[in-house]
Motif scaffolding. Structure first.
Motif, PDB file in Angstrom:
ATOM      1  N   ALA A  44       0.838  -1.208   0.000  1.00 26.18           N
ATOM      2  CA  ALA A  44       0.000   0.000   0.000  1.00 26.18           C
ATOM      3  C   ALA A  44       0.868   1.252   0.000  1.00 26.18           C
ATOM      4  CB  ALA A  44      -0.914  -0.009   1.222  1.00 26.18           C
ATOM      5  N   GLY A  45       0.532   2.187  -0.886  1.00 26.06           N
ATOM      6  CA  GLY A  45       1.227   3.466  -0.919  1.00 26.06           C
ATOM      7  C   GLY A  45       2.611   3.427  -1.517  1.00 26.06           C
ATOM      8  N   GLU A  46       2.963   2.327  -2.215  1.00 25.39           N
ATOM      9  CA  GLU A  46       4.305   2.220  -2.794  1.00 25.39           C
ATOM     10  C   GLU A  46       4.241   1.891  -4.284  1.00 25.39           C
ATOM     11  OE1 GLU A  46       7.082  -0.143  -0.564  1.00 25.39           O
ATOM     12  OE2 GLU A  46       6.132   0.357   1.343  1.00 25.39           O
ATOM     13  N   SER A  47       3.294   2.523  -4.968  1.00 20.10           N
ATOM     14  CA  SER A  47       3.113   2.195  -6.383  1.00 20.10           C
ATOM     15  C   SER A  47       4.307   2.604  -7.230  1.00 20.10           C
ATOM     16  CB  SER A  47       1.843   2.854  -6.932  1.00 20.10           C
ATOM     17  OG  SER A  47       1.898   4.270  -6.816  1.00 20.10           O
ATOM     18  N   ARG A  48       5.023   3.649  -6.840  1.00 18.68           N
ATOM     19  CA  ARG A  48       6.145   4.105  -7.668  1.00 18.68           C
ATOM     20  C   ARG A  48       7.227   3.032  -7.764  1.00 18.68           C
ATOM     21  NH1 ARG A  48       7.532   8.727  -5.160  1.00 18.68           N
ATOM     22  NH2 ARG A  48       6.342  10.028  -6.600  1.00 18.68           N
ATOM     23  N   VAL A  49       7.748   2.602  -6.653  1.00 19.11           N
ATOM     24  CA  VAL A  49       8.840   1.628  -6.697  1.00 19.11           C
ATOM     25  C   VAL A  49       8.323   0.251  -7.102  1.00 19.11           C
ATOM     26  CG1 VAL A  49       8.716   1.017  -4.239  1.00 19.11           C
ATOM     27  CG2 VAL A  49      10.867   0.734  -5.482  1.00 19.11           C
ATOM     28  N   TRP A  50       7.130  -0.129  -6.633  1.00 17.09           N
ATOM     29  CA  TRP A  50       6.638  -1.468  -6.925  1.00 17.09           C
ATOM     30  C   TRP A  50       6.370  -1.664  -8.411  1.00 17.09           C
ATOM     31  CZ3 TRP A  50       6.661  -6.011  -4.723  1.00 17.09           C
ATOM     32  CH2 TRP A  50       5.907  -7.022  -5.305  1.00 17.09           C
ATOM     33  N   ASN A  51       5.653  -0.723  -9.016  1.00 21.04           N
ATOM     34  CA  ASN A  51       5.322  -0.886 -10.434  1.00 21.04           C
ATOM     35  C   ASN A  51       6.569  -0.831 -11.309  1.00 21.04           C
ATOM     36  OD1 ASN A  51       2.579  -1.290 -10.063  1.00 21.04           O
ATOM     37  ND2 ASN A  51       2.079   0.874 -10.191  1.00 21.04           N
ATOM     38  N   ASN A  52       7.507   0.030 -10.959  1.00 26.18           N
ATOM     39  CA  ASN A  52       8.782   0.024 -11.685  1.00 26.18           C
ATOM     40  C   ASN A  52       9.477  -1.328 -11.542  1.00 26.18           C
ATOM     41  OD1 ASN A  52       9.441   2.428 -13.146  1.00 26.18           O
ATOM     42  ND2 ASN A  52       9.616   3.541 -11.217  1.00 26.18           N
ATOM     43  N   ALA A  53       9.466  -1.872 -10.328  1.00 24.84           N
ATOM     44  CA  ALA A  53      10.208  -3.104 -10.058  1.00 24.84           C
ATOM     45  C   ALA A  53       9.600  -4.304 -10.773  1.00 24.84           C
ATOM     46  CB  ALA A  53      10.267  -3.359  -8.550  1.00 24.84           C
ATOM     47  N   ILE A  54       8.284  -4.456 -10.706  1.00 27.72           N
ATOM     48  CA  ILE A  54       7.687  -5.652 -11.310  1.00 27.72           C
ATOM     49  C   ILE A  54       7.721  -5.569 -12.831  1.00 27.72           C
ATOM     50  CG2 ILE A  54       5.267  -4.903 -11.316  1.00 27.72           C
ATOM     51  CD1 ILE A  54       4.635  -7.811 -10.268  1.00 27.72           C
ATOM     52  N   MET A  55       7.635  -4.361 -13.398  1.00 25.75           N
ATOM     53  CA  MET A  55       7.788  -4.228 -14.847  1.00 25.75           C
ATOM     54  C   MET A  55       9.230  -4.501 -15.267  1.00 25.75           C
ATOM     55  SD  MET A  55       5.243  -1.200 -16.150  1.00 25.75           S
ATOM     56  CE  MET A  55       6.007   0.093 -15.196  1.00 25.75           C
ATOM     57  N   GLU A  56      10.177  -4.105 -14.434  1.00 26.62           N
ATOM     58  CA  GLU A  56      11.576  -4.406 -14.713  1.00 26.62           C
ATOM     59  C   GLU A  56      11.815  -5.917 -14.690  1.00 26.62           C
ATOM     60  OE1 GLU A  56      15.761  -2.921 -15.128  1.00 26.62           O
ATOM     61  OE2 GLU A  56      13.731  -2.260 -15.650  1.00 26.62           O
ATOM     62  N   LEU A  57      11.183  -6.589 -13.742  1.00 23.04           N
ATOM     63  CA  LEU A  57      11.324  -8.043 -13.660  1.00 23.04           C
ATOM     64  C   LEU A  57      10.836  -8.703 -14.946  1.00 23.04           C
ATOM     65  CD1 LEU A  57      12.086 -10.441 -11.814  1.00 23.04           C
ATOM     66  CD2 LEU A  57       9.705 -10.475 -11.051  1.00 23.04           C
ATOM     67  N   GLY A  58       9.684  -8.257 -15.438  1.00 19.72           N
ATOM     68  CA  GLY A  58       9.162  -8.813 -16.673  1.00 19.72           C
ATOM     69  C   GLY A  58       9.963  -8.420 -17.897  1.00 19.72           C
ATOM     70  N   GLY A  59      10.640  -7.275 -17.818  1.00 23.18           N
ATOM     71  CA  GLY A  59      11.368  -6.773 -18.973  1.00 23.18           C
ATOM     72  C   GLY A  59      12.775  -7.319 -19.128  1.00 23.18           C
ATOM     73  N   VAL A  60      13.405  -7.732 -18.007  1.00 22.21           N
ATOM     74  CA  VAL A  60      14.809  -8.160 -18.116  1.00 22.21           C
ATOM     75  C   VAL A  60      15.048  -9.595 -17.653  1.00 22.21           C
ATOM     76  CG1 VAL A  60      15.597  -5.785 -17.771  1.00 22.21           C
ATOM     77  CG2 VAL A  60      15.547  -7.334 -15.826  1.00 22.21           C
ATOM     78  N   ALA A  61      14.162 -10.159 -16.837  1.00 23.59           N
ATOM     79  CA  ALA A  61      14.369 -11.519 -16.331  1.00 23.59           C
ATOM     80  C   ALA A  61      13.307 -12.479 -16.836  1.00 23.59           C
ATOM     81  CB  ALA A  61      14.396 -11.526 -14.802  1.00 23.59           C
TER      82      ALA A  61
END
Length: 309
Positions: free
Chosen positions: A182-199
């Motif tokens: 909750a309240g951490e959409s900036r880092v979380w959404n960047n992180a999970i999209m990065e996971l899908g994009g590079v790993a």
């Protein structure tokens, strides 16, 4: 699809806190350094999101920099000549020109209707011309840390493989929301999209990219890397050829390694006496030794492997 699929939630045995911590730490330790990730300006983020809709991110960087050099603020864009903006879009090969027109119209709305201040919520941002639910949520997340869990193709692939979410939009939305702190959409959404994009790409790079979810991932455990956008199993992932490559890379970083030091570098589930243990690894090394790539030495204290020079 069953009703249970639509109501899908994370299994009870999933350690949500561990998943969250592992992903954020992985992202913050190292990630692709796109310039729009270094700003919280909603105008700059909106431009990057609109440009990224049809263009590879590496190509967007140059276009984004040039666009902001020419129209550095939302006010500057609102005052711009439409033909100049559309001409820029076309010259940069950024996809449909109507996106440039919508971006110009949205800038005018922000200036004329909102006094130059962007709405901060996904619903508010969707009032802007050409801003759909995904783009609105991205801007709310990355500019204001006020978004919902993002669900794009990459995120669906991650959730399908890692925690077994069924291929259903409602299920993906529900589980993505459960996972995001909750309240951490900036880092979380960047992180999970990065996971899908590079790993967790269509052709996954679990070990090469140091995927932080390997120890919990259903696909990594079973070797089945199909996904909604990957209808057939990638031939390379989980193959003996891939494992051989991991051995060669690991030994290239060290003078020599014992089997039990090498094993965890090849498979996260390596267990010395298990199915994927010393016997399995020794068979892989014997193949490589027969090909003249690796030397295996049995010593009194342990068996070691090293690249043949």
């Amino acid at each position: 699809m069953t009703d249970a699929d639509a109501d899908a939630a994370l299994p009870d045995d999933v350690d949500v806190d561990a998943l969250r911590t592992a992903l954020v730490e992985w992202y913050e330790a190292d990630h692709r350094d796109y310039p729009w990730r270094r700003t919280e300006d909603p105008y700059e983020i909106l431009v990057s999101e609109v440009m990224s809709q049809q263009t590879q991110l590496d190509r967007v960087v140059e276009a984004w920099d040039a666009f902001l050099d020419r129209w550095p603020t939302v006010e500057a864009l609102a005052d711009a000549d439409r033909s100049a903006v559309v001409g820029f879009w076309s010259d940069q090969r950024l996809g449909y020109n109507n996106r440039a027109r919508y971006l110009l119209e949205a800038a005018g709305q922000v200036v004329d209707d909102y006094g130059g201040e962007f709405p901060e919520t996904p619903d508010g941002l969707q009032e802007l011309m050409g801003v759909g639910p995904y783009t609105a949520n991205a801007v709310a997340s990355f500019a204001f840390n006020a978004g919902d869990a993002v669900v794009d193709t990459n995120v669906k692939r991650v959730l399908y493989r890692a925690v077994g979410v069924p291929d259903d939009d409602a299920a993906f939305e529900r589980v993505a929301g459960e996972l995001m702190p909750a309240g951490e959409s900036r880092v979380w959404n960047n992180a999970i999209m990065e996971l899908g994009g590079v790993a967790c790409e269509k052709q996954p790079r679990c070990d090469e990219a140091g995927c932080p979810w390997r120890r919990w991932c259903h696909a990594y455990e079973t070797g089945d890397f199909t996904a909604p956008d990957v209808p057939t199993q990638p031939e390379f992932e989980g193959s003996r050829r891939q494992m051989r490559g991991r051995v060669v890379r690991a030994l290239g970083e060290h003078d020599e390694l014992t089997l039990d030091d090498l094993g965890p570098r090849i498979r996260v589930d390596y267990a010395p006496d298990g199915e994927s243990g010393r016997e399995w690894l020794r068979g892989l090394l014997d193949d490589l030794e027969a090909d003249g790539l690796v030397e295996v030495i049995d010593r009194d204290e342990a068996t070691v492997a090293r690249l043949r020079t």
